[in-house]
Design a protein around this motif. Structure first.
Motif, PDB file in Angstrom:
ATOM      1  N   LEU A  62       0.837  -1.206   0.000  1.00 51.71           N
ATOM      2  CA  LEU A  62       0.000   0.000   0.000  1.00 51.71           C
ATOM      3  C   LEU A  62       0.871   1.255   0.000  1.00 51.71           C
ATOM      4  N   SER A  63       1.976   1.209   0.726  1.00 47.19           N
ATOM      5  CA  SER A  63       2.900   2.345   0.732  1.00 47.19           C
ATOM      6  C   SER A  63       3.477   2.565  -0.658  1.00 47.19           C
ATOM      7  N   PHE A  64       3.868   1.477  -1.312  1.00 46.91           N
ATOM      8  CA  PHE A  64       4.399   1.593  -2.675  1.00 46.91           C
ATOM      9  C   PHE A  64       3.356   2.163  -3.619  1.00 46.91           C
ATOM     10  N   LEU A  65       2.131   1.677  -3.503  1.00 49.53           N
ATOM     11  CA  LEU A  65       1.053   2.136  -4.382  1.00 49.53           C
ATOM     12  C   LEU A  65       0.779   3.631  -4.188  1.00 49.53           C
ATOM     13  N   LEU A  66       0.664   4.063  -2.930  1.00 52.16           N
ATOM     14  CA  LEU A  66       0.384   5.473  -2.657  1.00 52.16           C
ATOM     15  C   LEU A  66       1.541   6.361  -3.110  1.00 52.16           C
ATOM     16  N   ASN A  67       2.766   5.913  -2.870  1.00 50.66           N
ATOM     17  CA  ASN A  67       3.922   6.681  -3.339  1.00 50.66           C
ATOM     18  C   ASN A  67       3.954   6.755  -4.859  1.00 50.66           C
TER      19      ASN A  67
END
Length: 250
Positions: free
Chosen positions: A117-122
């Motif tokens: 999720l962090s990768f996606l949001l970034n």
């Protein structure tokens, strides 16, 4: 094992820790986003996409991620002791090894969710930023390369969990293993630039990620700490499994 995983995952979804995980996803992104916003207001030019991913990886691999994943794993293993249901669990028809790995897989899934999720949001922020000029134009290869780094980070964070799980099972509380994890983070942060940081468990994830994302191509430097972390994972998993499997029913 699947039944144990499913049960633990349902419990985790209903706990406050599940909400804390989402805060752990958002806080690194917000903290990483503030400087480029100021940078853009001062018209100092676009930033590289790596700035956002590197900052996020630093938070998830050390200051925020390690304490978060430690508390999730220890809570999953220790709560039966605190709630007084451990005897019922150990006398059920489920094999203790299956229970152990079900709990460990639940902890692993929480790491996967947070990192992806962090990768996606970034990725969304970087893409939007490139459209509006405060992030340099990025290619699909940049996203793919960082996705691989995030996936590697997931497994490195998993490798740290059995260490605190050992302490959780041994002392049957959450305080001592959490203290160990926080102390590990402090020592890792202080000595991150030291040579021994490549072999200190809690500094290996960030040290390795920095080596990769900074353009390091020395495969020996990268693989040696990963092998050391893999060795730590195997040994600590065996110890924690033996402890869990030999716990006395009172």
């Amino acid at each position: 094992m699947f039944n144990s995983f499913y049960t633990e995952f349902i419990k985790l979804k209903r706990s406050n820790i599940f909400l804390i995980s989402f805060l752990a996803i958002l806080i690194p992104i917000i903290l990483t986003l503030i400087p480029p916003v100021i940078n853009n207001m001062l018209s100092e030019g676009p930033l590289e996409a790596g700035y956002f991913f590197d900052g996020n990886l630093a938070f998830l691999n050390l200051t925020i991620g390690i304490p978060l994943f430690s508390i999730i794993a220890v809570n999953i293993f220790v709560k039966e002791y605190q709630q007084g249901t451990i005897n019922f669990l150990f006398t059920s028809l489920q094999d203790r090894k299956a229970i152990y790995f079900g709990k460990l897989i639940t902890s692993f899934v929480s790491i996967v969710v947070v990192f992806l999720l962090s990768f996606l949001l970034n990725g969304i922020i970087v893409f939007i930023g490139s459209q509006y000029g405060f992030v340099e134009t990025v290619t699909s290869s940049v996203f793919l390369n960082y996705l691989l780094v995030y996936l590697l980070s997931i497994f490195m964070q998993l490798a740290l969990l059995p260490i605190v799980i050992i302490l959780g099972i041994w002392f049957q509380n959450i305080i001592i293993p959490m203290g160990c994890a926080i102390l590990g983070v402090l020592i890792a942060g202080i000595g991150l630039q030291s040579e021994w940081a490549s072999y200190f468990p809690w500094s290996i994830p960030l040290k390795t990620v920095q080596s990769i994302t900074d353009g390091g191509s020395n495969i020996t430097f990268i693989s040696t700490p990963i092998l050391a972390l893999g060795f730590i994972f195997v040994i600590s998993t065996i110890i924690s499994l033996v402890l869990y499997n030999t716990e006395e029913v009172t």
